[in-house]
Design a protein around this motif. Structure first.
Motif, PDB file in Angstrom:
ATOM      1  N   TYR A 476       0.893  -1.026   0.035  1.00 45.07           N
ATOM      2  CA  TYR A 476       0.094  -0.134  -0.027  1.00 45.07           C
ATOM      3  C   TYR A 476       0.835   1.332  -0.023  1.00 45.07           C
ATOM      4  CZ  TYR A 476      -2.734   3.714   2.199  1.00 45.07           C
ATOM      5  OH  TYR A 476      -3.289   5.096   2.237  1.00 45.07           O
ATOM      6  N   VAL A 477       1.749   1.238   0.939  1.00 48.24           N
ATOM      7  CA  VAL A 477       2.864   2.503   0.784  1.00 48.24           C
ATOM      8  C   VAL A 477       3.638   2.588  -0.288  1.00 48.24           C
ATOM      9  CG1 VAL A 477       4.685   3.722   2.175  1.00 48.24           C
ATOM     10  CG2 VAL A 477       2.771   2.397   3.282  1.00 48.24           C
ATOM     11  N   GLU A 478       3.973   1.342  -0.742  1.00 50.23           N
ATOM     12  CA  GLU A 478       4.988   1.477  -1.924  1.00 50.23           C
ATOM     13  C   GLU A 478       4.082   2.202  -3.073  1.00 50.23           C
ATOM     14  OE1 GLU A 478       6.167  -2.437  -2.381  1.00 50.23           O
ATOM     15  OE2 GLU A 478       8.172  -2.155  -1.081  1.00 50.23           O
ATOM     16  N   GLY A 479       2.989   1.725  -3.139  1.00 48.97           N
ATOM     17  CA  GLY A 479       1.973   2.204  -4.401  1.00 48.97           C
ATOM     18  C   GLY A 479       1.701   3.782  -4.186  1.00 48.97           C
ATOM     19  N   GLY A 480       2.095   4.288  -2.981  1.00 50.20           N
ATOM     20  CA  GLY A 480       1.774   5.801  -2.924  1.00 50.20           C
ATOM     21  C   GLY A 480       0.906   6.084  -1.960  1.00 50.20           C
ATOM     22  N   GLY A 481       0.439   5.137  -1.064  1.00 49.51           N
ATOM     23  CA  GLY A 481      -0.327   5.710   0.215  1.00 49.51           C
ATOM     24  C   GLY A 481       0.408   5.955   1.461  1.00 49.51           C
ATOM     25  N   THR A 482      -0.570   6.639   2.233  1.00 49.50           N
ATOM     26  CA  THR A 482       0.313   7.042   3.490  1.00 49.50           C
ATOM     27  C   THR A 482      -0.290   6.225   4.650  1.00 49.50           C
ATOM     28  OG1 THR A 482       0.400   9.343   2.834  1.00 49.50           O
ATOM     29  CG2 THR A 482       0.715   8.989   4.922  1.00 49.50           C
ATOM     30  N   LEU A 483       0.848   5.434   5.509  1.00 48.78           N
ATOM     31  CA  LEU A 483       0.398   4.683   6.568  1.00 48.78           C
ATOM     32  C   LEU A 483       0.877   5.397   7.896  1.00 48.78           C
ATOM     33  CD1 LEU A 483      -0.397   1.862   7.872  1.00 48.78           C
ATOM     34  CD2 LEU A 483       1.814   1.445   7.635  1.00 48.78           C
ATOM     35  N   LEU A 484      -0.071   5.558   8.869  1.00 55.61           N
ATOM     36  CA  LEU A 484       0.449   5.865  10.298  1.00 55.61           C
ATOM     37  C   LEU A 484       0.425   4.650  11.136  1.00 55.61           C
ATOM     38  CD1 LEU A 484       0.787   9.012  12.367  1.00 55.61           C
ATOM     39  CD2 LEU A 484      -0.161   7.051  13.450  1.00 55.61           C
ATOM     40  N   ALA A 485       1.409   3.955  11.645  1.00 56.10           N
ATOM     41  CA  ALA A 485       1.189   2.971  12.799  1.00 56.10           C
ATOM     42  C   ALA A 485       1.727   3.474  14.010  1.00 56.10           C
ATOM     43  CB  ALA A 485       2.290   1.753  12.351  1.00 56.10           C
ATOM     44  N   THR A 486       0.880   3.271  15.022  1.00 58.15           N
ATOM     45  CA  THR A 486       1.218   3.534  16.372  1.00 58.15           C
ATOM     46  C   THR A 486       2.125   2.445  16.994  1.00 58.15           C
ATOM     47  OG1 THR A 486      -0.801   2.824  17.674  1.00 58.15           O
ATOM     48  CG2 THR A 486      -0.825   4.768  16.648  1.00 58.15           C
ATOM     49  N   PHE A 487       2.710   3.058  18.249  1.00 57.70           N
ATOM     50  CA  PHE A 487       3.363   2.074  19.100  1.00 57.70           C
ATOM     51  C   PHE A 487       2.588   0.683  19.074  1.00 57.70           C
ATOM     52  CE2 PHE A 487       1.471   2.642  23.033  1.00 57.70           C
ATOM     53  CZ  PHE A 487       0.708   3.811  23.088  1.00 57.70           C
ATOM     54  N   PHE A 488       3.665  -0.406  19.388  1.00 56.70           N
ATOM     55  CA  PHE A 488       2.927  -1.871  20.009  1.00 56.70           C
ATOM     56  C   PHE A 488       2.102  -2.268  18.519  1.00 56.70           C
ATOM     57  CE2 PHE A 488       1.437  -4.852  23.383  1.00 56.70           C
ATOM     58  CZ  PHE A 488       2.688  -5.117  23.694  1.00 56.70           C
ATOM     59  N   SER A 489       2.624  -2.124  17.530  1.00 53.95           N
ATOM     60  CA  SER A 489       2.283  -2.452  16.286  1.00 53.95           C
ATOM     61  C   SER A 489       3.169  -3.610  15.770  1.00 53.95           C
ATOM     62  CB  SER A 489       1.982  -1.501  15.067  1.00 53.95           C
ATOM     63  OG  SER A 489       0.581  -0.639  15.661  1.00 53.95           O
ATOM     64  N   GLY A 490       2.881  -4.559  14.993  1.00 54.31           N
ATOM     65  CA  GLY A 490       3.807  -5.415  14.360  1.00 54.31           C
ATOM     66  C   GLY A 490       4.586  -6.178  15.301  1.00 54.31           C
ATOM     67  N   ILE A 491       4.376  -6.228  16.427  1.00 51.39           N
ATOM     68  CA  ILE A 491       5.278  -6.801  17.342  1.00 51.39           C
ATOM     69  C   ILE A 491       5.608  -8.422  17.377  1.00 51.39           C
ATOM     70  CG2 ILE A 491       5.801  -7.084  19.783  1.00 51.39           C
ATOM     71  CD1 ILE A 491       6.068  -4.187  19.037  1.00 51.39           C
ATOM     72  N   VAL A 492       4.331  -9.141  17.200  1.00 54.59           N
ATOM     73  CA  VAL A 492       4.362 -10.488  16.963  1.00 54.59           C
ATOM     74  C   VAL A 492       3.652 -11.025  15.711  1.00 54.59           C
ATOM     75  CG1 VAL A 492       4.124 -10.631  19.575  1.00 54.59           C
ATOM     76  CG2 VAL A 492       2.035 -10.747  18.144  1.00 54.59           C
ATOM     77  N   ASP A 493       3.872 -12.290  15.453  1.00 55.07           N
ATOM     78  CA  ASP A 493       3.335 -12.979  14.263  1.00 55.07           C
ATOM     79  C   ASP A 493       2.132 -13.661  14.751  1.00 55.07           C
ATOM     80  OD1 ASP A 493       3.682 -15.409  15.749  1.00 55.07           O
ATOM     81  OD2 ASP A 493       5.489 -15.766  14.384  1.00 55.07           O
ATOM     82  N   ARG A 495       1.178 -16.454  16.032  1.00 53.21           N
ATOM     83  CA  ARG A 495       1.279 -17.371  16.962  1.00 53.21           C
ATOM     84  C   ARG A 495       1.643 -16.503  18.342  1.00 53.21           C
ATOM     85  NH1 ARG A 495       6.326 -20.490  14.628  1.00 53.21           N
ATOM     86  NH2 ARG A 495       6.570 -18.140  14.551  1.00 53.21           N
ATOM     87  N   ASP A 496       1.730 -15.368  18.096  1.00 53.42           N
ATOM     88  CA  ASP A 496       2.086 -14.332  19.413  1.00 53.42           C
ATOM     89  C   ASP A 496       3.709 -14.726  19.802  1.00 53.42           C
ATOM     90  OD1 ASP A 496       1.560 -12.301  21.186  1.00 53.42           O
ATOM     91  OD2 ASP A 496       1.588 -13.966  22.732  1.00 53.42           O
ATOM     92  N   HIS A 497       4.396 -14.970  18.637  1.00 55.86           N
ATOM     93  CA  HIS A 497       6.001 -14.831  18.799  1.00 55.86           C
ATOM     94  C   HIS A 497       6.259 -13.744  18.443  1.00 55.86           C
ATOM     95  CE1 HIS A 497       6.547 -19.675  18.452  1.00 55.86           C
ATOM     96  NE2 HIS A 497       5.334 -19.168  19.197  1.00 55.86           N
ATOM     97  N   ILE A 498       7.284 -13.119  19.034  1.00 54.28           N
ATOM     98  CA  ILE A 498       8.245 -11.772  18.975  1.00 54.28           C
ATOM     99  C   ILE A 498       8.610 -11.977  17.628  1.00 54.28           C
ATOM    100  CG2 ILE A 498       9.730 -10.076  19.783  1.00 54.28           C
ATOM    101  CD1 ILE A 498       7.611 -10.246  21.802  1.00 54.28           C
ATOM    102  N   ARG A 499       8.617 -10.812  16.843  1.00 57.21           N
ATOM    103  CA  ARG A 499       9.257 -10.646  15.711  1.00 57.21           C
ATOM    104  C   ARG A 499      10.775 -10.342  16.134  1.00 57.21           C
ATOM    105  NH1 ARG A 499       6.705 -11.656  11.004  1.00 57.21           N
ATOM    106  NH2 ARG A 499       4.495 -11.848  10.990  1.00 57.21           N
ATOM    107  N   LEU A 500      11.616 -10.850  15.946  1.00 58.82           N
ATOM    108  CA  LEU A 500      13.203 -10.604  16.193  1.00 58.82           C
ATOM    109  C   LEU A 500      13.719  -9.512  15.591  1.00 58.82           C
ATOM    110  CD1 LEU A 500      14.369 -14.068  17.573  1.00 58.82           C
ATOM    111  CD2 LEU A 500      13.213 -12.390  18.993  1.00 58.82           C
ATOM    112  N   GLY A 501      14.633  -8.909  16.342  1.00 62.98           N
ATOM    113  CA  GLY A 501      15.737  -7.714  15.393  1.00 62.98           C
ATOM    114  C   GLY A 501      15.381  -6.422  15.768  1.00 62.98           C
ATOM    115  N   GLY A 502      14.361  -6.257  16.489  1.00 65.68           N
ATOM    116  CA  GLY A 502      13.832  -4.767  17.042  1.00 65.68           C
ATOM    117  C   GLY A 502      12.492  -4.499  16.645  1.00 65.68           C
ATOM    118  N   TYR A 503      12.154  -3.776  17.487  1.00 71.55           N
ATOM    119  CA  TYR A 503      10.607  -3.504  17.406  1.00 71.55           C
ATOM    120  C   TYR A 503      10.534  -2.121  16.344  1.00 71.55           C
ATOM    121  CZ  TYR A 503      10.846  -5.349  22.013  1.00 71.55           C
ATOM    122  OH  TYR A 503      11.070  -6.394  22.892  1.00 71.55           O
ATOM    123  N   PRO A 504       9.162  -2.083  15.616  1.00 69.79           N
ATOM    124  CA  PRO A 504       8.184  -2.915  15.797  1.00 69.79           C
ATOM    125  C   PRO A 504       8.003  -3.970  14.431  1.00 69.79           C
ATOM    126  CG  PRO A 504       7.432  -0.712  14.919  1.00 69.79           C
ATOM    127  CD  PRO A 504       9.116  -0.766  14.832  1.00 69.79           C
ATOM    128  N   GLY A 505       8.853  -5.101  14.900  1.00 71.94           N
ATOM    129  CA  GLY A 505       9.058  -6.127  14.151  1.00 71.94           C
ATOM    130  C   GLY A 505       8.654  -6.293  12.559  1.00 71.94           C
TER     131      GLY A 505
END
Ligand code: GLA
Length: 667
Positions: A476-493, A495-505
Motif C-alpha cells: 500500500y505504501v509503496e504504491g503511493g499510500g500514507t500509513l501511520l502506525a502507532t507503537f505496539f504494532s507489528g510486534i508479534v506474528d 502465534r504471538d511470537h515476538i518478531r526479533l531484531g527490534g520493534y516494531p518487528g
C-alpha cells in the motif's frame, strides 16, 4: 411454488421496526399493536426471538398456532417479518434434559438455566435441537408472504462466548488438530518448552481454565479463535437448514458493535445482511463517537449498507444507573446510524415489558402509553425515515481507513505485557474520534481488505500481524499510500511470537525505525516531545533506520529517541508514532496528516457538528448532525429532506437536530 413476499428483494426505502414480542401480552393487544404500527410507519418486526419455550413446549412437539396468528396479521398489514429461529434461549425442559450442555466458566462454575443463552456452544445436543427448531420453523413458514429475513439466534456470545466444559475441551482439540496437524507444531506455536508445558498427547490439552498464574498466551489466542469459530459453526448449522428450505430468504444474525469475543470480519462473510445492535452507555466518554465508530465498522464489514437491528428508544436497564434519553437524542442516534450506512432502524423492543428482567428497558410503546415523548418521537422518526427512502442502498464516502483485526485485538489484550494501560479498542476509538472531529469519515478494515482506494491508513496498536498483512501494508505504501502506525504494532506474528531484531518487528523496515526497549508511563505521567506535544501511556528507546525524525522524546530515560517519524517508501510514506497523543495534540497531528494526503473534509463545520456524506449512482446526501446546544449552519445546497425545504448555500440545523440535504451537483 413461487411465493410473493412482502419484500421480494430488499426493503423499499429505510426499514423501520423492532423486536416484537406479542407473546408477552394478551391476544387482544395485537389490534392496538397493528393500529400503532401503522401510525408509526413500522415496516418490519423481528418475531419469536425468545419463543423457544412456546414454539416447542415439549421435546419435538411444535406449536405454531399463536405465531401463525401474528404472522398472518403482519402480512395483512404489509409488515415484513424478520423471523427468528428462537434458539437463543433453550427452555428449562431442555436444560434439565441436557445438564451436560450448560455453560461452564474457567473456574468450573456451572451457569444454570433461569436466564438466557444457557448452553455450551460445542454441545452436540444444542446444535441438534437448535437446527431441528430452525428446520421446523422454515418448513412451516416457507411460503408465508411476510417472511422476509431469517434472524438466526440472537446476539451470539452475549452471555456464553466461552465455555470451559469437557465437551468444549474435546472440540477445542479437534479444532487444534485441524490447525496444527501434529503436536510438535502446536508445541512450537505455543512455546511450550517454557515452564514445562510440553504436551505429549492431545488429550492433555485443556481450554485455558483458571490457573495459578499466567496461562500460555498461544493457548489463549487459539482459544479466542476457537470460541469465535465455534459459535460461528452454530450459526452456520442453522443457516444451512434455512437456505435449503427457503433459498430466496436472506439470513442475518445481529452483531454487537465492537464486541471482542467474535471476529465479526469472519462472521460478516457468512451473513446475507450485516445487522448490528448498538446501545449508548452512560460511561462512554462521548456516546456519539462510539455510535459513529460502530456504524463505520458495520458498513466496512458489510461492504455497503447494513441494518441497525436494535437500539433503545430511551433508557436501557442493564447499567448500574439507567437514565432516559434526552428529547431528540433517539432521533439523533437513529439518523446517525443512517448517515453511516444503515438501511434499517430497529429497536429492542416494540412494547416495553410489564414483567421479566427487562421491564425497565424502554420500548417503542412505553409503559406510560402514547401520550408521551417516546411515542411522539417514534412517530416522528417513522416520518423522517420515509422522507429518507431515496437514501437506501447508497454508500458512504470514506477516504481514510483504520486498520483493525480481531486477532490483533486479542493479542494486544493478553496478559503479562509491558503495560496494562494500552487499551487497544480505546486507542482505535481515540483515532476514530479525532478523525470524526475533523469531519473525516473512516472505514474500519483489515490490511487484506484492499487499501489502495484510501488516501490515509492509520494502524492503531496493530499488535499482531501476519506476514501477509505486513506485506499488504508495505505494498500500500509503496504504491503511493500514507500509513501511520502507532507503537505496539507489528510486534508479534499470528502465534504471538515476538518478531526479533527490534520493534516494531513486522513493520520495522517499512517504518524505517528500530526500537530496543519499552518505557511505558504511569497513569497521569507524561513525557514532552521536541515539537511541544505531550506523550502519554508509552515511550520507547530506539533510533531511525532510514526514516526522518519529526519529533523526539525531549526528556527522561529515552530523551533523544524518535517519537514521531516519517519514512519515504516507494511512492508513499510510512509514519510511526511511538507514544500516545490525546486532545489537541492528536487533533493537530490528524489535521496535518489529512492535509498532506489530500483527504477532503466532508464539510467545514463548527466543533460538535457531525457531517457524513452518502453517495448513490445519481447523487449525494449530506447528513449534518448538530450535537451542540446552539443552532449551526452548514454549507449545502439542494433539498433538505426532513423538512422538504430547498436550501441554497447553507442549511441551518437546530440544537440537537439533524438535517439531510439531497445535494445539487454532488458533494
Ligand atoms: C440486546 C438483546 C435484547 C435485549 C437488549 C437490551 O440487544 O438482543 O434481547 O436484551 O439487548 O438492551
Amino acid at each position: 411454488m413461487t411465493v410473493t413476499r412482502i419484500w421480494p428483494s430488499r426493503p423499499p426505502g429505510i426499514a423501520y421496526g423492532g423486536d416484537f414480542n406479542p407473546e408477552q401480552w394478551p391476544e387482544e393487544t395485537l389490534d392496538e399493536d397493528l393500529r400503532l404500527m401503522a401510525e408509526a410507519g413500522v415496516s418490519f418486526v423481528s418475531l419469536a426471538i425468545f419463543s423457544w419455550a412456546l414454539l416447542e413446549p415439549e421435546p419435538g412437539r411444535y406449536e405454531f398456532a399463536w405465531l401463525d396468528r401474528v404472522i398472518d396479521a403482519m402480512a395483512g398489514a404489509g409488515i415484513a417479518v424478520d423471523l427468528a429461529t428462537a434458539t437463543a434461549s433453550p427452555p428449562p425442559w431442555w436444560s434439565r434434559a441436557h445438564p451436560d450442555s450448560l455453560p461452564v466458566l474457567a473456574d468450573g462454575t456451572t451457569l444454570w438455566w433461569g436466564s438466557r443463552q444457557a448452553f455450551c456452544p460445542s454441545s452436540p445436543d444444542y446444535r441438534r435441537s437448535a437446527t431441528a427448531l430452525a428446520a421446523a420453523l422454515a418448513e412451516h413458514y416457507r411460503n408465508h408472504p411476510a417472511l422476509s429475513m431469517w434472524h438466526v439466534h440472537n446476539e451470539y456470545g452475549c452471555h456464553n462466548a466461552a465455555c470451559y466444559c469437557d465437551t468444549s475441551a474435546a472440540s477445542f482439540r479437534v479444532w487444534l488438530r485441524s490447525r496444527y496437524d501434529d503436536l510438535d507444531r502446536l508445541n512450537h506455536a505455543w512455546g511450550t518448552t517454557f515452564w514445562s508445558q510440553r504436551y505429549g498427547e492431545w488429550d492433555e490439552i485443556l481450554p485455558p481454565r483458571s490457573t495459578g498464574t499466567w496461562r500460555n498466551p498461544g493457548q489463549q489466542l487459539d482459544w479466542a479463535r476457537f470460541c469465535s469459530d465455534e459459535l460461528l459453526a452454530c450459526y452456520r448449522a442453522e443457516r444451512e437448514v434455512l437456505r435449503r428450505v427457503t433459498p430466496d430468504v436472506p439470513v442475518t444474525t445481529n452483531f454487537m458493535s465492537l464486541f471482542e469475543p467474535l471476529d465479526y470480519r469472519a462472521w460478516a462473510a457468512e451473513v446475507d445482511v450485516v445487522s448490528n445492535d448498538h446501545y449508548v452507555r452512560l460511561d462512554m466518554v462521548d456516546p456519539a463517537d462510539d455510535l459513529s465508530l460502530a456504524g463505520d465498522l458495520m458498513r466496512s464489514l458489510a461492504g455497503g449498507p447494513w441494518w441497525l437491528m436494535e437500539h433503545s428508544t430511551s433508557a436501557v436497564n442493564w447499567q448500574p444507573l439507567n437514565r432516559a434519553k434526552a428529547p431528540g437524542e433517539m432521533i439523533r442516534n437513529s439518523l446517525t446510524h443512517v448517515a453511516r450506512g444503515a438501511d434499517a432502524i430497529g429497536f429492542f423492543q416494540w412494547r416495553a415489558s410489564r414483567a421479566g428482567a427487562e421491564k425497565y428497558h424502554s420500548g417503542m410503546v412505553p409503559h406510560a402509553g402514547t401520550d408521551t415523548k417516546v411515542w411522539r418521537e417514534v412517530v416522528q422518526l417513522g416520518a423522517h425515515l420515509r422522507a429518507l427512502a431515496e437514501v437506501a442502498g447508497s454508500s458512504v464516502d470514506a477516504e481514510v481507513a483504520l486498520a483493525w483485526t480481531w486477532p490483533a485485538w486479542w493479542g494486544a489484550e493478553l496478559g503479562a505485557h509491558p503495560s496494562v494501560h494500552l487499551d487497544a479498542a480505546g486507542h482505535l476509538r481515540a483515532w476514530h474520534a479525532a478523525l470524526r472531529r475533523r469531519a473525516v469519515t473512516a472505514d474500519v478494515v483489515s490490511p487484506l481488505d484492499g487499501l489502495a482506494p484510501y488516501r490515509l491508513v492509520v494502524a492503531p496498536h496493530l499488535y499482531l500481524l501476519t506476514d501477509e498483512e505486513a506485506a499488504a501494508l508495505t505494498a500500500y505504501v509503496e504504491g503511493g499510500g500514507t500509513l501511520l502506525a502507532t507503537f505496539f504494532s507489528g510486534i508479534v506474528d499470528e502465534r504471538d511470537h515476538i518478531r526479533l531484531g527490534g520493534y516494531p518487528g513486522a513493520l520495522r523496515d517499512l517504518l524505517g525505525v528500530r526500537m530496543e526497549e519499552f518505557f511505558p508511563l504511569l497513569p497521569g505521567e507524561t513525557v514532552g516531545l521536541s515539537d511541544g506535544r505531550t506523550g502519554r501511556i508509552w515511550s520507547e528507546l530506539g533510533r531511525t533506520e532510514g526514516a526522518e525524525v519529526r519529533a523526539t522524546f525531549a526528556s527522561g530515560p529515552v530523551a533523544g529517541s524518535p517519537a514521531l517519524t516519517r519514512h519515504a517508501v516507494g511512492a508513499g510514506h510510512a509514519w510511526y508514532l511511538a507514544t500516545r497523543l490525546d486532545g489537541a495534540d492528536l487533533d493537530a497531528l490528524v489535521g496535518d496528516l489529512v492535509a498532506r494526503c489530500g483527504v477532503r473534509r466532508t464539510a467545514e463545520v463548527a466543533e460538535g457538528v457531525e457531517v457524513v456524506r452518502r453517495r448513490g449512482p445519481d447523487g449525494t446526501w449530506l447528513f449534518a448532525i448538530n450535537h451542540t446546544a446552539e443552532e449551526q449552519a452548514v454549507a449545502a445546497s439542494g433539498l433538505e429532506l426532513l423538512t422538504g425545504r430547498p436550501v441554497d448555500g447553507r442549511v441551518t440545523v437546530a440544537p440537537g437536530a439533524v438535517a439531510v440535504v439531497r445535494e445539487r451537483g454532488g458533494g
